[in-house]
Design a protein around this motif. Structure first.
Motif, mmCIF file in Angstrom:
data_model
loop_
_atom_site.group_PDB
_atom_site.id
_atom_site.type_symbol
_atom_site.label_atom_id
_atom_site.label_comp_id
_atom_site.label_asym_id
_atom_site.label_seq_id
_atom_site.Cartn_x
_atom_site.Cartn_y
_atom_site.Cartn_z
ATOM 1 N N VAL A 1 -1.162 -4.850 10.933
ATOM 2 C CA VAL A 1 -2.185 -3.249 10.264
ATOM 3 C C VAL A 1 -0.987 -2.403 9.741
ATOM 4 O O VAL A 1 -0.364 -2.134 10.250
ATOM 5 N N SER A 2 -1.580 -1.971 8.679
ATOM 6 C CA SER A 2 0.075 -1.411 7.691
ATOM 7 C C SER A 2 1.000 -1.883 7.055
ATOM 8 O O SER A 2 0.878 -2.075 7.330
ATOM 9 N N ALA B 1 -4.344 -5.662 7.125
ATOM 10 C CA ALA B 1 -4.930 -4.360 7.329
ATOM 11 C C ALA B 1 -4.777 -3.026 6.672
ATOM 12 O O ALA B 1 -3.830 -2.871 7.106
ATOM 13 N N TYR C 1 -9.456 1.148 10.574
ATOM 14 C CA TYR C 1 -9.515 -0.193 12.090
ATOM 15 C C TYR C 1 -10.056 0.195 12.825
ATOM 16 O O TYR C 1 -10.314 -0.685 14.025
#
Length: 266
Positions: A99-100, A123, A249
């Motif tokens: 994520v990120s 994501a 998310y």
């Protein structure tokens, strides 16, 4: 918390690397969260609760960044630390969900260590810096260096979350500012600046495992376009939430289901 939860501290040779393990499924899932003022040890129970859906089918390993982060740290350095941590735990052909900033690390991991990655979820992330990212990171670093934590929290929340979410929870911002003050502001700024070193875009074609890209069209941290160009280069499945931004998310109720459906597809 009913899930088996264990906090691990690995030694990658250069620094300690924290990892939280939960779930008892047959498949390993490595999760690489985004840039944060809190470490995974501090957030262990909230992480296990937030991602409890994965624990039924997977044994989940949430990797932190190293305890000691040099000022010139790069995304590739962080990927190598993650690879050493995975190898120490005997993990190979794991599903990897980044994520990120974690997604930036996951791209490098899949490029440099393809044997460690079975399926890849990227994501709300980017493969190279853009002006939106530069402005956000530089602002956060500036506020962190000044120790202006209320302004820091407000700026981060307003860039990440949708307007309805912000209006609903704005009253919590002062409390979040107090709770979110990092123990080591220098470590945070070094990790934040490392985002600007991400540059996997020219080598994305080296990623051969199945991949899924998820993003938010209204992402004010990295842009929705950053997600699109990764998916276009990989030629993989993609979904963008039209009304959400960088925190898709966290806000999208079907986000984890989409990830799990993809991971169960092979």
């Amino acid at each position: 918390m009913t899930l088996p939860l264990k906090k691990l501290r690995l030694n990658t040779g250069l620094s300690a690397l924290d990892c939280v393990r939960f779930g008892a499924g047959s498949r390993p899932l490595v999760m690489l969260p985004g840039l944060s003022v809190k470490g995974v040890r501090e957030a262990a129970f909230s992480l296990a609760w937030m991602y409890r859906r994965f624990a039924r089918d997977c044994t989940v390993y949430v990797f932190d960044r190293p305890a000691l982060v040099p000022k010139d740290c790069t995304i590739r350095d962080l990927a190598e630390d993650t690879a050493r941590g995975m190898e120490q735990l005997g993990l190979s052909q794991a599903d990897v969900f980044g994520v990120s900033q974690g997604g930036m690390i996951a791209q490098e991991l899949a490029i440099r260590h393809p044997g460690l990655v079975r399926r890849l979820v990227l994501a709300v992330t980017a493969s190279r810096p853009n002006e939106t990212m530069k402005q956000a990171i530089r602002r956060w670093v500036e506020l962190a260096r000044r120790e202006e934590w209320t302004a820091f929290t407000v700026d981060m929340m307003e860039r990440m979350y949708s307007r309805p979410y912000i209006e609903k929870y704005r009253w919590l911002f002062p409390l979040l500012a107090k709770m979110g003050k990092p123990k080591d502001a220098g470590r945070f700024t070094a990790l934040a600046l490392a985002c600007l070193t991400c540059n996997s875009y020219p080598e994305l074609d080296k990623i051969t495992c199945p991949a899924l890209v998820l993003g938010g069209e209204r992402d004010q941290v990295l842009t929705g376009r950053a997600s699109q160009e990764i998916a276009e280069k990989l030629g993989c499945e993609m979904f963008l939430y039209p009304e959400l931004g960088h925190a898709a998310y966290d806000e999208a109720p079907d986000f984890n289901r989409r990830v799990l459906d993809f991971l169960q597809g092979g």
